[in-house]
Scaffold this motif. Structure first.
Motif, mmCIF file in Angstrom:
data_model
loop_
_atom_site.group_PDB
_atom_site.id
_atom_site.type_symbol
_atom_site.label_atom_id
_atom_site.label_comp_id
_atom_site.label_asym_id
_atom_site.label_seq_id
_atom_site.Cartn_x
_atom_site.Cartn_y
_atom_site.Cartn_z
ATOM 1 N N HIS B 347 5.870 -3.097 -3.164
ATOM 2 C CA HIS B 347 7.200 -2.477 -2.360
ATOM 3 C C HIS B 347 6.631 -3.083 -0.881
ATOM 4 O O HIS B 347 5.113 -3.011 -0.515
ATOM 5 C CB HIS B 347 6.760 -0.810 -2.570
ATOM 6 N N GLN B 349 7.459 -1.814 1.384
ATOM 7 C CA GLN B 349 6.970 -1.029 3.569
ATOM 8 C C GLN B 349 5.607 -1.379 2.882
ATOM 9 O O GLN B 349 4.328 -0.784 3.944
ATOM 10 C CB GLN B 349 7.580 0.310 2.489
ATOM 11 N N ASP B 350 4.569 -1.257 1.279
ATOM 12 C CA ASP B 350 3.504 -1.125 1.624
ATOM 13 C C ASP B 350 2.607 -2.206 1.915
ATOM 14 O O ASP B 350 1.313 -2.322 2.547
ATOM 15 C CB ASP B 350 3.101 -0.560 -0.368
ATOM 16 N N VAL B 353 2.652 -1.887 5.679
ATOM 17 C CA VAL B 353 1.307 -0.635 6.193
ATOM 18 C C VAL B 353 -0.234 -1.572 5.972
ATOM 19 O O VAL B 353 -0.727 -1.516 7.194
ATOM 20 C CB VAL B 353 1.288 0.271 5.429
ATOM 21 N N LEU B 354 -0.114 -2.084 4.653
ATOM 22 C CA LEU B 354 -1.615 -2.793 4.850
ATOM 23 C C LEU B 354 -1.602 -3.872 5.689
ATOM 24 O O LEU B 354 -2.888 -4.341 6.315
ATOM 25 C CB LEU B 354 -1.479 -3.517 3.614
ATOM 26 N N THR B 364 9.625 -5.052 7.655
ATOM 27 C CA THR B 364 9.821 -5.203 5.995
ATOM 28 C C THR B 364 11.012 -4.294 5.896
ATOM 29 O O THR B 364 10.742 -3.360 6.962
ATOM 30 C CB THR B 364 8.401 -4.514 5.630
ATOM 31 N N GLY B 365 12.463 -4.278 4.796
ATOM 32 C CA GLY B 365 13.046 -3.643 4.584
ATOM 33 C C GLY B 365 14.224 -4.444 4.685
ATOM 34 O O GLY B 365 14.753 -5.003 4.110
ATOM 35 N N LEU B 379 15.766 -3.990 -2.802
ATOM 36 C CA LEU B 379 15.752 -2.814 -2.265
ATOM 37 C C LEU B 379 15.228 -3.562 0.221
ATOM 38 O O LEU B 379 15.944 -3.358 1.111
ATOM 39 C CB LEU B 379 15.520 -1.826 -2.187
#
Lengths: 139, 410
Positions: B347, B349-350, B353-354, B364-365, B379
């Motif tokens: 995903h 989002q992961d 963050v990482l 992201t998004g 998505l």
């Protein structure tokens, strides 16, 4: 175990990690271990707003205790929600509504509470508390 | 690599103090330039200098400070006129940014010249800010929104566009460059075809002005909008170019001071262009600094910047393609330095963050383009967007960072 005892336990676990990678690998592991929700429960009603990934949260009352189940598309979010469930699930609505979740800050995850991160940890906490308050009023 | 001959990147980087910091213990890699670029010290200094020495309200003051502020404010308008290749400063309206520029045209041109049953054409690549104002107008007026489809490479389908064009179309509003994919749209052709059926054209230049040279007269575009903050300038300021005859025919946007000639309770007459569209005290300091930002890129050389950014794009495309499971979304023949990608089974989002934990900032998004994401069955994506201060070494950091993300999540 009380809510605070579980929080203290998590804080101790995180004290073992030296760097961010260890910490996140642990959270990722927790994310993979989260049971999740069956597809039919991943409904629009159960979605938590304010997350960049979709997060679904379900709550039910069993013997006076509130049981949470959750799922997400993102593994880190699943790991975070797994910890929240470990801390809050299977306690009375009153205990949950009054809980002070200090462990998030103590394990260095408070940046995930900031609105800008929009990964919804704050929204998850709020939604869990909202369930607790709603069930308190019902009781 | 010949890159170091093209631009002195270290000298440029030294102008951007924000880049010289550590995030989570690692040197910052800033790859979110399509969201906003960082500001050179020269821009920051001009804002400070303005408030320290020149601040006054513009246009009607008789004192020295008011004259200085007015002079610098209007000098910026002239700089933007020259930057866009417009024929007159009356065609340059200051706005709070691209979004306000589009809304201004929707509220004034749209209300006056678009009626029930008329059609507006946008494209499947648009940012929400070039979708929603037209939907609001269509809801109010009963006009119809049509969408140019996007092909698998992330390019507009020009044949389909031609099918959509008819005498009913009053306006075509598309972006010059896609914020999500980096696609450069053939706007000259889009404008020519629209004019063939008598439609006016608005080009959303938010993602274009930092990478491409703009010439509104050569394009024969009716409206061109952009923001300073994506062009190394301050946030909260931008400009709308409009052809003079159109701007004159349009009603004012907001009522207030500055935009009037005479006010009485019976009747108010409006000011001349461009002031007719600039009610209220404007964002003077940032207008002044917008000129500095333009000059900053011009002094380095806009062609040289574009050439260097293209090398960054080619390098990033090649290097990212070596990551197993990574797919670049948007492979248009003509692109600016934006790489949108997905990694199988992970995903976005992961990833975000990482990477942040490794000091790397990407976006992201859905990038405010939900219909486009839907078109690709996604998505969201992760997007790395490069500016003139980025380096090949930083792209290597991104690739290594993504390899680590993959390992951590495997």
């Amino acid at each position: 175990m009380t809510i605070n005892e579980t929080q203290d336990e998590i804080i101790e676990e995180f004290a073992l990690f030296d760097d961010w990678a260890d910490k996140y690998e642990y959270i990722i592991d927790l994310g993979k271990k989260l049971k999740g929700l069956p597809e039919e429960q991943k409904t629009e009603d159960n979605i938590i707003k304010g997350c960049q990934s979709r997060v679904w949260l379900n709550a039910k009352l069993e013997n006076g205790k509130l049981i949470f189940e959750a799922d997400s598309e993102a593994v880190i979010v699943k790991g975070l929600v797994n910890m929240l469930i470990r801390v809050l699930s299977a306690h009375t609505p009153q205990e949950i509504a009054q809980a002070d979740l200090y462990f998030i800050d103590r394990i260095g995850m408070s940046q995930h509470l900031a609105q800008t991160r929009s990964n919804g940890l704050a929204s998850m906490v709020k939604q869990m508390k909202n369930y607790a308050i709603a069930y308190q009023l019902k009781a | 690599m010949i890159l170091t001959d093209t631009l002195d990147i270290q000298k440029i980087r030294a102008d951007f103090p924000i880049l010289d910091q550590e995030i989570n213990g690692r040197k910052l890699v800033y790859f979110d330039n399509a969201a906003t670029t960082q500001k050179p010290q020269q821009v920051i200094d001009v804002i400070t200098h303005y408030y320290q020495h020149d601040n006054a309200n513009i246009h009607r003051g008789i004192h020295t400070l008011a004259e200085r502020a007015t002079r610098d404010f209007e000098a910026s308008r002239e700089a933007i006129r020259a930057f866009l290749g417009a024929s007159s400063i009356e065609e340059i309206i200051f706005t709070s940014g691209t979004t306000q520029g589009i809304n201004l045209v929707a509220s004034t041109f749209g209300r006056k010249f678009i009626q029930a049953g008329d059609e507006i054409i946008i494209s499947g690549l648009e940012h929400h800010s070039n979708i929603v104002p037209w939907q609001m107008l269509c809801e109010e007026k009963g006009c119809i929104l049509k969408v140019i489809p996007v092909n698998d490479l992330g390019e507009l389908d020009l044949e389909a566009y031609q099918q959509l064009l008819s005498e009913k179309v009053k306006l075509v509003s598309v972006n010059h460059v896609s914020n999500s994919l980096g696609t450069i749209n053939p706007v000259a052709e889009i404008i020519r075809l629209a004019h063939g059926v008598g439609a006016k054209v608005l080009i959303d230049g938010a993602q274009a002005t930092s990478h491409l040279n703009i010439d509104v007269q050569a394009l024969d575009v009716d409206f061109y909008v952009f923001s300073a903050h994506k062009l190394y300038g301050p946030t909260g300021i931008g400009a709308l170019y409009g052809k003079k005859a159109l701007l004159e025919a349009m009603p004012p946007y907001m009522g207030g001071g500055e935009m009037i000639k005479e006010v009485s309770f019976e009747k108010t007459t409006y000011n001349d262009l461009p002031y007719k569209f600039e009610a209220g005290t404007p964002n003077i300091a940032d207008v002044v600094a917008m000129k500095t930002a333009l000059e900053y890129t011009q002094n380095i050389g806009r062609e040289r910047i574009a050439a260097y950014e293209d090398e960054l794009l080619q390098y990033a495309t090649a290097q990212l393609s070596t990551i197993e499971g990574l797919r670049i979304v948007g492979q248009a023949a003509q692109k600016v330095s934006v790489v949108s990608f997905v990694i199988e089974g992970i995903h976005h989002q992961d990833i975000g963050v990482l990477l942040d934990n490794q000091g790397i900032a990407v976006r992201t998004g859905h990038h405010c383009t939900q219909p486009l994401m839907k078109r690709f069955g996604l998505l969201g994506t992760s997007r790395a967007s490069f500016a003139m201060y980025n380096t090949l070494e930083e792209i290597d950091r991104l690739v290594a960072g993504l390899q680590r993300v993959k390992k951590m999540l495997s």
